[in-house]
Every structure is written in C-alpha cells, then in structure tokens.
Motif scaffolding. Structure first.
Motif, PDB file in Angstrom:
ATOM      1  N   LEU A   1      46.140 -39.831 -27.165  1.00 22.04           N
ATOM      2  CA  LEU A   1      45.098 -39.057 -27.850  1.00 22.04           C
ATOM      3  C   LEU A   1      44.081 -38.533 -26.837  1.00 22.04           C
ATOM      4  O   LEU A   1      43.616 -37.396 -26.934  1.00 22.04           O
ATOM      5  N   LEU A   2      43.754 -39.364 -25.844  1.00 26.00           N
ATOM      6  CA  LEU A   2      42.829 -38.916 -24.789  1.00 26.00           C
ATOM      7  C   LEU A   2      43.425 -37.710 -24.065  1.00 26.00           C
ATOM      8  O   LEU A   2      42.715 -36.750 -23.741  1.00 26.00           O
ATOM      9  N   GLY A   3      44.734 -37.770 -23.816  1.00 22.95           N
ATOM     10  CA  GLY A   3      45.414 -36.652 -23.162  1.00 22.95           C
ATOM     11  C   GLY A   3      45.336 -35.401 -24.007  1.00 22.95           C
ATOM     12  O   GLY A   3      45.045 -34.308 -23.513  1.00 22.95           O
ATOM     13  N   LEU A   4      45.560 -35.575 -25.306  1.00 23.91           N
ATOM     14  CA  LEU A   4      45.501 -34.436 -26.227  1.00 23.91           C
ATOM     15  C   LEU A   4      44.103 -33.804 -26.197  1.00 23.91           C
ATOM     16  O   LEU A   4      43.956 -32.581 -26.123  1.00 23.91           O
ATOM     17  N   LEU A   5      43.069 -34.665 -26.215  1.00 23.42           N
ATOM     18  CA  LEU A   5      41.697 -34.167 -26.171  1.00 23.42           C
ATOM     19  C   LEU A   5      41.445 -33.434 -24.850  1.00 23.42           C
ATOM     20  O   LEU A   5      40.772 -32.404 -24.816  1.00 23.42           O
ATOM     21  N   ALA A   6      42.000 -33.968 -23.758  1.00 19.22           N
ATOM     22  CA  ALA A   6      41.805 -33.343 -22.440  1.00 19.22           C
ATOM     23  C   ALA A   6      42.432 -31.941 -22.427  1.00 19.22           C
ATOM     24  O   ALA A   6      41.800 -30.983 -21.975  1.00 19.22           O
ATOM     25  N   TYR A   7      43.644 -31.820 -22.944  1.00 20.08           N
ATOM     26  CA  TYR A   7      44.303 -30.506 -22.956  1.00 20.08           C
ATOM     27  C   TYR A   7      43.561 -29.544 -23.873  1.00 20.08           C
ATOM     28  O   TYR A   7      43.432 -28.356 -23.573  1.00 20.08           O
ATOM     29  N   ALA A   8      43.054 -30.061 -24.999  1.00 18.45           N
ATOM     30  CA  ALA A   8      42.312 -29.204 -25.925  1.00 18.45           C
ATOM     31  C   ALA A   8      41.017 -28.728 -25.261  1.00 18.45           C
ATOM     32  O   ALA A   8      40.637 -27.551 -25.379  1.00 18.45           O
ATOM     33  N   THR A   9      40.343 -29.656 -24.549  1.00 15.51           N
ATOM     34  CA  THR A   9      39.121 -29.280 -23.833  1.00 15.51           C
ATOM     35  C   THR A   9      39.426 -28.208 -22.787  1.00 15.51           C
ATOM     36  O   THR A   9      38.675 -27.244 -22.611  1.00 15.51           O
ATOM     37  N   LEU A  10      40.546 -28.398 -22.097  1.00 16.77           N
ATOM     38  CA  LEU A  10      40.956 -27.425 -21.079  1.00 16.77           C
ATOM     39  C   LEU A  10      41.157 -26.044 -21.697  1.00 16.77           C
ATOM     40  O   LEU A  10      40.684 -25.037 -21.160  1.00 16.77           O
ATOM     41  N   LEU A  11      41.846 -26.023 -22.841  1.00  7.89           N
ATOM     42  CA  LEU A  11      42.080 -24.740 -23.516  1.00  7.89           C
ATOM     43  C   LEU A  11      40.753 -24.088 -23.889  1.00  7.89           C
ATOM     44  O   LEU A  11      40.558 -22.884 -23.677  1.00  7.89           O
ATOM     45  N   GLY A  12      39.842 -24.913 -24.420  1.00  7.35           N
ATOM     46  CA  GLY A  12      38.525 -24.402 -24.804  1.00  7.35           C
ATOM     47  C   GLY A  12      37.796 -23.835 -23.594  1.00  7.35           C
ATOM     48  O   GLY A  12      37.228 -22.735 -23.648  1.00  7.35           O
ATOM     49  N   ALA A  13      37.828 -24.586 -22.489  1.00  6.19           N
ATOM     50  CA  ALA A  13      37.110 -24.163 -21.283  1.00  6.19           C
ATOM     51  C   ALA A  13      37.746 -22.906 -20.692  1.00  6.19           C
ATOM     52  O   ALA A  13      37.057 -22.032 -20.171  1.00  6.19           O
ATOM     53  N   LEU A  14      39.070 -22.816 -20.798  1.00  6.85           N
ATOM     54  CA  LEU A  14      39.759 -21.640 -20.248  1.00  6.85           C
ATOM     55  C   LEU A  14      39.447 -20.387 -21.070  1.00  6.85           C
ATOM     56  O   LEU A  14      39.522 -19.264 -20.578  1.00  6.85           O
ATOM     57  N   ALA A  15      39.091 -20.603 -22.334  1.00  7.15           N
ATOM     58  CA  ALA A  15      38.769 -19.460 -23.199  1.00  7.15           C
ATOM     59  C   ALA A  15      37.396 -18.891 -22.858  1.00  7.15           C
ATOM     60  O   ALA A  15      37.098 -17.745 -23.170  1.00  7.15           O
TER      61      ALA A  15
ATOM     62  N   ALA B   1      36.636 -26.668 -16.903  1.00  4.89           N
ATOM     63  CA  ALA B   1      38.102 -26.722 -16.833  1.00  4.89           C
ATOM     64  C   ALA B   1      38.552 -27.524 -15.612  1.00  4.89           C
ATOM     65  O   ALA B   1      39.411 -28.414 -15.722  1.00  4.89           O
ATOM     66  N   ALA B   2      37.949 -27.225 -14.451  1.00  7.77           N
ATOM     67  CA  ALA B   2      38.364 -27.923 -13.233  1.00  7.77           C
ATOM     68  C   ALA B   2      38.029 -29.413 -13.322  1.00  7.77           C
ATOM     69  O   ALA B   2      38.844 -30.275 -12.965  1.00  7.77           O
ATOM     70  N   THR B   3      36.825 -29.718 -13.822  1.00  5.06           N
ATOM     71  CA  THR B   3      36.424 -31.130 -13.920  1.00  5.06           C
ATOM     72  C   THR B   3      37.366 -31.875 -14.867  1.00  5.06           C
ATOM     73  O   THR B   3      37.840 -32.975 -14.557  1.00  5.06           O
ATOM     74  N   THR B   4      37.657 -31.278 -16.010  1.00  4.30           N
ATOM     75  CA  THR B   4      38.545 -31.917 -16.986  1.00  4.30           C
ATOM     76  C   THR B   4      39.936 -32.150 -16.377  1.00  4.30           C
ATOM     77  O   THR B   4      40.515 -33.236 -16.515  1.00  4.30           O
ATOM     78  N   ALA B   5      40.451 -31.130 -15.689  1.00  2.00           N
ATOM     79  CA  ALA B   5      41.793 -31.273 -15.113  1.00  2.00           C
ATOM     80  C   ALA B   5      41.803 -32.338 -14.013  1.00  2.00           C
ATOM     81  O   ALA B   5      42.769 -33.103 -13.898  1.00  2.00           O
ATOM     82  N   LEU B   6      40.727 -32.403 -13.235  1.00  2.00           N
ATOM     83  CA  LEU B   6      40.682 -33.421 -12.170  1.00  2.00           C
ATOM     84  C   LEU B   6      40.577 -34.828 -12.756  1.00  2.00           C
ATOM     85  O   LEU B   6      41.205 -35.770 -12.271  1.00  2.00           O
ATOM     86  N   ILE B   7      39.793 -34.961 -13.829  1.00  2.00           N
ATOM     87  CA  ILE B   7      39.713 -36.264 -14.514  1.00  2.00           C
ATOM     88  C   ILE B   7      41.113 -36.625 -15.029  1.00  2.00           C
ATOM     89  O   ILE B   7      41.610 -37.729 -14.852  1.00  2.00           O
ATOM     90  N   GLY B   8      41.745 -35.640 -15.667  1.00  2.00           N
ATOM     91  CA  GLY B   8      43.089 -35.855 -16.216  1.00  2.00           C
ATOM     92  C   GLY B   8      44.071 -36.248 -15.135  1.00  2.00           C
ATOM     93  O   GLY B   8      44.866 -37.174 -15.314  1.00  2.00           O
ATOM     94  N   LEU B   9      43.980 -35.570 -13.998  1.00  2.00           N
ATOM     95  CA  LEU B   9      44.901 -35.878 -12.892  1.00  2.00           C
ATOM     96  C   LEU B   9      44.683 -37.297 -12.385  1.00  2.00           C
ATOM     97  O   LEU B   9      45.634 -38.062 -12.195  1.00  2.00           O
TER      98      LEU B   9
ATOM     99  N   GLY C   1      50.860 -28.913 -22.451  1.00  2.00           N
ATOM    100  CA  GLY C   1      50.245 -30.246 -22.447  1.00  2.00           C
ATOM    101  C   GLY C   1      49.856 -30.697 -23.841  1.00  2.00           C
ATOM    102  O   GLY C   1      50.061 -31.848 -24.218  1.00  2.00           O
ATOM    103  N   VAL C   2      49.307 -29.766 -24.632  1.00  2.00           N
ATOM    104  CA  VAL C   2      48.946 -30.089 -26.018  1.00  2.00           C
ATOM    105  C   VAL C   2      50.197 -30.537 -26.783  1.00  2.00           C
ATOM    106  O   VAL C   2      50.173 -31.510 -27.544  1.00  2.00           O
ATOM    107  N   ALA C   3      51.304 -29.837 -26.536  1.00  3.34           N
ATOM    108  CA  ALA C   3      52.552 -30.179 -27.237  1.00  3.34           C
ATOM    109  C   ALA C   3      53.016 -31.590 -26.859  1.00  3.34           C
ATOM    110  O   ALA C   3      53.327 -32.407 -27.729  1.00  3.34           O
TER     111      ALA C   3
END
Lengths: 133, 241
Positions: free
Chosen positions: A57-71, A81-89, A14-16
């Motif tokens: 850019l919002l998408g990029l931030l969402a994927y970056a947040t997801l990566l951070g939360a997954l770490a 992570a779940a909240t971010t992904a649901l917002i993204g979805l 997603g980041v890519a």
C-alpha cells in the motif's frame, strides 16, 4: 518522448504492480508468482508491513504521489517527484535486501516494482537537475 | 542543456535519506519483538492458518516428531514458544527445511519444548504438548510462531490458546484443552528440559542434528535464515549425520 512522459508511463506501471500486491495482501490470496512461492513468503513476512501498514500500500501511495507530482509542471512538482522516487528507491532497496538475504526468497513482483522505482529515481532526478532556472 | 542545479537534488536526496532511514528503523524495531501487527493476536483472529496447514499438510506427526519416522537423520529444535528469535526462525527458516528435507523424508524434525521465559511460555508449552498427544504439536508450534505476541505480556490467554487450537486441522480442541493438565504433558516437558540440560543448551532457538536426537550435535549458524540452516543441516547430513 520527454523525461516527464517516460516517468508517467513508469509510474502507471508502478501503480498497476503495487495495486495488485495491495489487493493480494488484503484479499489474503497468493500472488501469481514465477519462482517457487517466494512472493508468498515475502508478502506474508514480518517485513511486508511497516507499523501495521502493508508495504504494498505504501508503494501504491508512492506511485500515486509520483503521478500527482508529475502532473504539476513546476519546480515544486519536480522536487516532490524526485524526493518521492528517491524515498521509494531507498526503501525498495532495503526491502530487496530483506527479501533476498533475510528471507532468502525472490518476489518477482517486488523486483519489478524496485526496478520501476530505480528508473523513476533516475528520470526524476535528471529532470530536477535539468530544469530551467 | 545541463544546468548546475544541484541544490534541489541535494535537498531531495537528504529528505529521502532521512525518511528511508526512519522507515528502516521502524521496520527493524519489530524484529526482536513480535511480528508486525500481532500485539493483539486474538483481535484479528489466528493469522496464516492456511499457510501453516499447507506447510504441514500430509507430513506424518508422532508426538513431537514431524516427518518420516524412518528418516535417516533428525534435526532437533530446542525452543521456547514465546522467544521472538524462535518465532523468527520458525517463520523464516523452518518452511524451507520442512519443504526440502522433512517432506521428502530425508530428515525428521523433533521439537524440544522449553518454557523458561515466563508464564506465557508455560501455558503455550502445555497447549502444544497436549496437541502432541493427538500428534498435532507442530501445527500448534507453527501457529503460535505465526501469531506470537509481546514477550511476557500475558497474551497467551485462554481465548488465545483456544483460537490457536481451533485453527489446527483435525484436533479435538476440548480434549487438548483438558489434557494440558495430563501427567504425560508434565512428563514430556520435564523430559525436554532434561534433554536441553544434558546438551548444555545456552540459548533458544538451538538447532541440533544427528542420526538420533540423543546423538545430535548443535548446528553452528551464522544467521537464522533458511539458507544458513539448510547449509548447516546439509553439511551434517552429508557427513552421515
């Protein structure tokens, strides 16, 4: 492979994708697009920005947040992570509606991003529910 | 083992729903106004000039008509350059019509330039019409749509108009600026208003199609998308316009 590892792989993809679309937006160039210029129409439309911020850019931030939360291995990490992904979805679904119905254009990059976000939403929501008490 | 830990998921879903609804409301609020980020079009320069040039490149223009003069049918757009829905249609629907119908010579497109919303409308209409004297009206129409500001905010300043004209390929900008006061511009605008009156146009944008502009009838559109417009136009063309 655990749910977490799978989610990390998807978030990296997603980041890519979002990174490429953000680059294309700021560079003012046309995205490489298979599907008759739909990407350009979507990327230059009214809906490509939210209060002046490119949705790529919002998408990029969402994927970056997801990566951070997954770490972060813990309840908070799973919840974020779940909240971010649901917002993204949810927002991806809205953008796909605008793209396909309002603009009558198919942007393959945006579709890939929406699919990644949908998978991430399922994975992270499952992780949240399955978490040890 | 699946545990009954639904509460965090509910929290996540509710938070996500609130954020998404908020984002959609923000995103949609720009629709009936200007396109996003265009409240001060001049500050960022003319946007999408390259896309505009690409869309119109190589298509003949004659005054307010875009396309092959011998095309078997005409589609008429009656619009005010300041009207947000006209810009929406111009940005979302017209590119498809131009690519699929105008470029191949199946239909020519005629612009009927109304200026009824306010001062900005009049200034924009005159600039477009003056460019029409150099057969560059459609470039101005498209660039103004792509760089539309807030209705009646006074955005159509001399600087704005000059910047738009300067983005038009092959246009003599000084001549166009001068000819905004040309009697031919006045006459063309009066002729356009008379056309709209004769056709009983109630709102903009209105699209009409037919064998000639005089014989054109309004297209019934369910929504202002390229698909809806193409379907309505196709029905007219198939019916022998």
């Amino acid at each position: 492979m655990t749910l977490r590892h799978a989610a990390i792989v998807l978030a990296l993809a997603g980041v890519a994708v979002a990174g490429y679309l953000t680059y294309v937006h700021y560079a003012g160039i046309e995205p490489v697009c298979t599907g008759g210029g739909g990407c350009e129409r979507v990327q230059t439309s009214t809906y490509s920005e939210l209060v002046g911020v490119p949705v790529a850019l919002l998408g990029l931030l969402a994927y970056a947040t997801l990566l951070g939360a997954l770490a972060v291995d813990g309840e908070l990490g799973r919840l974020v992570a779940a909240t971010t992904a649901l917002i993204g979805l949810g927002f991806s679904a809205y953008l796909q509606y605008r793209s396909l119905v309002t603009l009558d254009a198919t942007c393959i990059w945006c579709l890939v991003s929406a699919a990644l976000m949908a998978c991430l939403a399922v994975l992270t929501a499952t992780r949240l529910v399955r978490a040890p008490a | 083992m699946l545990r009954s830990r639904v509460l965090p998921l509910i929290v996540a879903v509710v938070v996500a729903a609130v954020v998404v609804i908020g984002a959609i409301v923000l995103s949609s609020s720009g629709e009936d106004g200007a396109p996003s980020g265009s409240s001060a079009p001049v500050a960022g320069g003319v946007k999408e000039a390259d896309l505009s040039r690409e869309m119109l490149d190589g298509i003949p223009q004659d005054g307010a008509v875009l396309g092959d003069p011998d095309a078997p049918a005409v589609m008429v757009e009656v619009a005010d350059l300041q009207c947000p829905f006209c810009a929406e249609a111009g940005r979302q629907a017209l590119p498809r019509i131009i690519e699929d119908y105008v470029r191949p010579g199946r239909v020519k497109l005629e612009f009927v330039n109304l200026a009824f919303l306010g001062e900005d409308s009049t200034r924009l209409a005159r600039a477009a019409q003056a460019a029409g004297l150099q057969d560059r009206l459609w470039d101005v129409v498209d660039l103004v749509y792509r760089n539309q500001g807030q209705e009646n905010s006074g955005y159509a300043t001399e600087t704005y108009i000059r910047q738009v004209l300067e983005a038009v390929p092959g246009l003599d900008v000084e001549r166009a600026l001068r000819e905004r006061e040309d009697p031919r511009v006045e006459q063309a605008l009066a002729r356009d208003q008379a056309y709209a009156d004769r056709k009983g146009i109630q709102s903009t944008p209105t699209f009409l199609a037919g064998r000639t502009a005089a014989a054109a009838e309004p297209l019934e559109l369910s929504e202002l998308t390229g698909e809806a417009l193409a379907a309505a136009l196709q029905a007219k063309v198939a019916a022998g316009a």
